[in-house]
Scaffold this motif. Structure first.
Motif, PDB file in Angstrom:
ATOM      1  N   TRP A   1      -8.439  13.977   9.984  1.00  0.00           N
ATOM      2  CA  TRP A   1      -7.871  13.014   9.031  1.00  0.00           C
ATOM      3  C   TRP A   1      -8.958  12.175   8.368  1.00  0.00           C
ATOM      4  N   THR A   2      -9.980  11.780   9.137  1.00  0.00           N
ATOM      5  CA  THR A   2     -11.082  11.028   8.550  1.00  0.00           C
ATOM      6  C   THR A   2     -11.791  11.850   7.487  1.00  0.00           C
ATOM      7  N   TYR A   3     -11.973  13.134   7.769  1.00  0.00           N
ATOM      8  CA  TYR A   3     -12.605  14.036   6.802  1.00  0.00           C
ATOM      9  C   TYR A   3     -11.752  14.163   5.541  1.00  0.00           C
ATOM     10  N   MET A   4     -10.442  14.335   5.694  1.00  0.00           N
ATOM     11  CA  MET A   4      -9.558  14.505   4.538  1.00  0.00           C
ATOM     12  C   MET A   4      -9.544  13.258   3.660  1.00  0.00           C
ATOM     13  N   ILE A   5      -9.497  12.087   4.276  1.00  0.00           N
ATOM     14  CA  ILE A   5      -9.486  10.845   3.497  1.00  0.00           C
ATOM     15  C   ILE A   5     -10.832  10.648   2.807  1.00  0.00           C
ATOM     16  N   ALA A   6     -11.929  10.953   3.525  1.00  0.00           N
ATOM     17  CA  ALA A   6     -13.255  10.849   2.914  1.00  0.00           C
ATOM     18  C   ALA A   6     -13.377  11.810   1.738  1.00  0.00           C
ATOM     19  N   GLN A   7     -12.794  12.999   1.870  1.00  0.00           N
ATOM     20  CA  GLN A   7     -12.812  13.970   0.773  1.00  0.00           C
ATOM     21  C   GLN A   7     -12.095  13.418  -0.445  1.00  0.00           C
ATOM     22  N   GLU A   8     -10.967  12.772  -0.243  1.00  0.00           N
ATOM     23  CA  GLU A   8     -10.220  12.196  -1.363  1.00  0.00           C
ATOM     24  C   GLU A   8     -10.971  11.023  -1.976  1.00  0.00           C
ATOM     25  N   LEU A   9     -11.653  10.247  -1.146  1.00  0.00           N
ATOM     26  CA  LEU A   9     -12.436   9.118  -1.642  1.00  0.00           C
ATOM     27  C   LEU A   9     -13.591   9.598  -2.514  1.00  0.00           C
ATOM     28  N   VAL A  10     -14.301  10.615  -2.050  1.00  0.00           N
ATOM     29  CA  VAL A  10     -15.398  11.174  -2.842  1.00  0.00           C
ATOM     30  C   VAL A  10     -14.869  11.754  -4.154  1.00  0.00           C
ATOM     31  N   SER A  11     -13.715  12.437  -4.096  1.00  0.00           N
ATOM     32  CA  SER A  11     -13.108  13.001  -5.299  1.00  0.00           C
ATOM     33  C   SER A  11     -12.779  11.917  -6.322  1.00  0.00           C
ATOM     34  N   LEU A  12     -12.242  10.802  -5.861  1.00  0.00           N
ATOM     35  CA  LEU A  12     -11.907   9.701  -6.767  1.00  0.00           C
ATOM     36  C   LEU A  12     -13.162   9.106  -7.396  1.00  0.00           C
ATOM     37  N   LEU A  13     -14.217   8.913  -6.603  1.00  0.00           N
ATOM     38  CA  LEU A  13     -15.443   8.335  -7.144  1.00  0.00           C
ATOM     39  C   LEU A  13     -16.086   9.263  -8.173  1.00  0.00           C
ATOM     40  N   ILE A  14     -16.043  10.577  -7.924  1.00  0.00           N
ATOM     41  CA  ILE A  14     -16.573  11.531  -8.906  1.00  0.00           C
ATOM     42  C   ILE A  14     -15.752  11.471 -10.197  1.00  0.00           C
ATOM     43  N   SER A  15     -14.421  11.359 -10.067  1.00  0.00           N
ATOM     44  CA  SER A  15     -13.565  11.243 -11.250  1.00  0.00           C
ATOM     45  C   SER A  15     -13.844   9.953 -12.016  1.00  0.00           C
TER      46      SER A  15
ATOM     47  N   VAL B   1      -7.043   1.394  -1.500  1.00  0.00           N
ATOM     48  CA  VAL B   1      -6.157   1.993  -0.500  1.00  0.00           C
ATOM     49  C   VAL B   1      -6.910   3.050   0.315  1.00  0.00           C
ATOM     50  N   LEU B   2      -7.729   3.851  -0.344  1.00  0.00           N
ATOM     51  CA  LEU B   2      -8.476   4.892   0.374  1.00  0.00           C
ATOM     52  C   LEU B   2      -9.490   4.282   1.327  1.00  0.00           C
ATOM     53  N   PHE B   3     -10.156   3.221   0.897  1.00  0.00           N
ATOM     54  CA  PHE B   3     -11.073   2.532   1.807  1.00  0.00           C
ATOM     55  C   PHE B   3     -10.300   1.972   3.004  1.00  0.00           C
ATOM     56  N   TYR B   4      -9.126   1.416   2.744  1.00  0.00           N
ATOM     57  CA  TYR B   4      -8.290   0.893   3.823  1.00  0.00           C
ATOM     58  C   TYR B   4      -7.872   2.006   4.784  1.00  0.00           C
TER      59      TYR B   4
ATOM     60  N   ILE C   1       0.829  -1.206   0.000  1.00  0.00           N
ATOM     61  CA  ILE C   1       0.000   0.000   0.000  1.00  0.00           C
ATOM     62  C   ILE C   1       0.860   1.252   0.000  1.00  0.00           C
ATOM     63  N   ASN C   2       1.910   1.269   0.801  1.00  0.00           N
ATOM     64  CA  ASN C   2       2.769   2.444   0.872  1.00  0.00           C
ATOM     65  C   ASN C   2       3.576   2.643  -0.402  1.00  0.00           C
ATOM     66  N   ILE C   3       4.040   1.540  -1.012  1.00  0.00           N
ATOM     67  CA  ILE C   3       4.747   1.654  -2.287  1.00  0.00           C
ATOM     68  C   ILE C   3       3.815   2.241  -3.348  1.00  0.00           C
ATOM     69  N   PHE C   4       2.580   1.765  -3.353  1.00  0.00           N
ATOM     70  CA  PHE C   4       1.627   2.279  -4.326  1.00  0.00           C
ATOM     71  C   PHE C   4       1.317   3.756  -4.053  1.00  0.00           C
ATOM     72  N   PHE C   5       1.261   4.148  -2.797  1.00  0.00           N
ATOM     73  CA  PHE C   5       1.010   5.555  -2.459  1.00  0.00           C
ATOM     74  C   PHE C   5       2.124   6.446  -3.006  1.00  0.00           C
ATOM     75  N   ILE C   6       3.375   6.017  -2.827  1.00  0.00           N
ATOM     76  CA  ILE C   6       4.509   6.786  -3.360  1.00  0.00           C
ATOM     77  C   ILE C   6       4.420   6.878  -4.885  1.00  0.00           C
TER      78      ILE C   6
END
Length: 570
Positions: A416-430, A111-114, A18-23
């Motif tokens: 942090w939960t809000y920030m990750i949820a924001q990124e998750l919503v952004s990905l789903l919209i994309s 990864v975002l769900f995780y 997961i961390n390698i993929f994040f980088i």
């Protein structure tokens, strides 16, 4: 012990990947910021339809990936809702290899769900547990308030982000209703089918109470959606439904406890002495205290084994795991005895104000950053860091001002939960823009399933192995959880959105499918409410089969419309 150690090793391997993929994704994000291919913006706008209100509509009218890359660079409506621009990554980097692009974004979705679940489990829920002990809440009150908040945090923050940050209120409505429908129909149906032959029954009053409150909340929500607008007072009234539920549950618990105490007083001293140990065991179970032998085994596996088996590989895993672990660890104060670290506590109190300022600026200022706010927050963080260094010990967490520390940890875990949820919503919209699918459909399915997967695994496991008590706990969670998400998860963003429009009204996004979802959801609840009492509150296969049929019929109907198999005028 060997199986526990092997599972720990596999979790380390998962964390490594997961961390390698994040980088790798961060590299792709910066690589996608390179100048776009040359081309006429006016020509692209004319080809894509300059009057198109949605980004997906413009992309659908373009053929090659180069023109799509240039188009999303030139259109503000195609900009990212979070921190990473997924459309640029997909069209500008993986334009010639869309399959690889789909794979990368799918893995990042996992990864975002995780991360969302791990942040809630490792930081958010422990903060709530410690707060309940400091505030001396009863197990019932802690369960319907802090525990429900901990379990519903991903849904709550995803909904808040969709209403406030991404301006896709229908996305939040569909994700909450989709999750409630999945848990109350599919999860309950699965439980009933799996244990239907065991003659397991549940408490009638608790079941009817939870289902009726959920039906009332859905009726009120349906009325709000039908009217299409909401004021701050209506939103507050809708939010108060959960307060009524908590009050009703507290009163019921008080009278039940009083009744049990009266029955115990009437018993003889011999009977009371015999019931002393089971009563103590019940209280201990509420506090979730592990047996001493189990605790020792966990201590041996998780404390001694790493020392004996520490190798270069484990050191490498720890180093590569820093990109996802370190930012949260250095900004969220952790005051638990087993994870206390004075250096991390000092650094977290110093950096936390700066992170809050960054979140505020990104939410309200867009790309502009106010230097004065960063200077003020940095100064506040420096003062807090010095105070933390002077008032804490290296050996144990602080005893004084523990409530302040817990509130700080709670606030930063929420951030942090809000920030990750924001990124998750952004990905789903994309992803909706990439596939040409409405984001509300992805919220109803992908986001709802992802946030409810834990409920499916946990509730089915508890019901399957816990007998009557386990079934009671699982079924209560299957209805109390959706009630919290439906009322709080939608009530809070409705209050925030209507408050922003005050003294005006907040217009509910137009989506005719919302009433359809509400209708199917209420049909499933009414099916359980009618059939269960007739079956003497047994978890019968007829109940489960009916619930699964209702959910699968609804899902088939929605997916058939999405893919054009079924065309019905709405």
């Amino acid at each position: 012990m060997a199986s526990l150690f092997s599972s720990r090793l596999s979790s380390h391997s998962l964390s490594l990947l997961i961390n390698i993929f994040f980088i790798f994704l961060i590299y792709l994000h910066f690589a996608s910021q390179n100048p776009s291919p040359s081309g006429s913006i006016q020509t692209l706008n004319s080809l894509a339809g300059g009057d198109s209100d949605s980004c997906s509509g413009g992309l659908a009218s373009l053929d090659d990936h180069r023109s799509k890359c240039s188009y999303i660079r030139s259109q503000s409506k195609c900009g990212p809702q979070g921190y990473i621009d997924y459309l640029k990554i997909f069209f500008c980097i993986f334009g010639q290899s869309p399959v690889l692009g789909h794979l990368v974004l799918s893995v990042w979705l996992f990864v975002l769900f995780y991360l969302l679940g791990d942040t809630a489990a490792s930081y958010f829920c422990p903060s709530l547990d410690s707060l309940s002990k400091v505030l001396k809440l009863s197990p019932t009150m802690a369960g319907v308030t802090l525990l429900s908040l901990g379990n519903g945090a991903p849904d709550l923050f995803s909904s808040v982000v969709s209403f406030t940050r991404s301006n896709n209120g229908d996305f939040g409505l569909n994700s909450i209703l989709g999750g409630a429908f999945f848990v109350s129909s599919f999860v309950v149906g699965t439980i009933c089918v799996l244990i239907g032959s065991r003659d397991v029954s549940i408490d009638r009053n608790s079941f009817i109470r939870d289902v009726v409150f959920l039906l009332v909340a859905l009726c009120c929500l349906g009325l709000i959606i039908f009217i299409g607008k909401v004021t701050i007072w209506v939103a507050l009234c809708y939010l108060s439904i959960y307060l009524l539920y908590v009050g009703f549950l507290s009163v019921s618990h008080f009278f039940d406890r009083k009744k049990r105490m009266s029955e115990q007083i009437l018993r003889s001293r011999e009977d009371l002495a015999e019931m002393g140990v089971p009563l103590l065991g019940y209280i201990t179970e509420e506090k979730l205290v592990l047996p001493e032998k189990t605790s020792q085994e966990f201590k041996i596996v998780f404390e001694e084994s790493p020392k004996r088996n520490r190798s270069c590989f484990s050191v490498l895993v720890s180093i590569i795991g820093l990109p996802l672990y370190l930012p949260r660890r250095l900004t969220i104060p952790v005051v638990r005895e087993e994870k206390w670290s004075k250096p991390c506590a000092v650094v977290s109190t110093a950096i936390a104000p700066v992170l809050l300022t960054e979140l505020y600026c990104s939410h309200y200022s867009g790309s502009q950053r106010n230097l004065i706010l960063y200077i003020i927050s940095g100064s506040i963080g420096l003062i807090l860091g010095i105070l933390a260094y002077l008032t804490t010990e290296k050996s144990h967490p602080p005893k004084k001002f523990s409530l302040v520390w817990l509130l700080g940890g709670f606030t930063m875990s929420v951030t942090w939960t809000y920030m990750i949820a924001q990124e998750l919503v952004s990905l789903l919209i994309s992803l909706g823009n990439i596939f040409g699918i409405s984001p509300s459909v992805l919220g109803l399915t992908v986001l709802a399933w992802g946030n409810s997967l834990g409920d499916l695994i946990a509730n089915v496991t508890v019901a399957f192995h816990g007998g009557n008590d386990g079934a009671q706990i699982a079924l209560s969670g299957c209805y109390a959880g959706p009630l919290f998400n439906t009322v709080i998860g939608l009530g809070v963003p409705l209050v925030i959105s209507s408050l922003a429009e005050y003294p005006g009204v907040y217009i509910i996004p137009s989506d005719n499918s919302l009433l359809e979802t509400l209708g199917f959801l209420m049909v499933g609840l009414l099916w359980a409410l009618v059939i269960m009492p007739k079956k003497k509150m047994r978890l019968d296969k007829l109940v489960g089969g009916g619930l699964l049929t209702i959910y699968l019929c609804f899902l088939s109907l929605r997916l058939a419309r999405v893919f054009g198999v079924l065309d019905i005028d709405r």
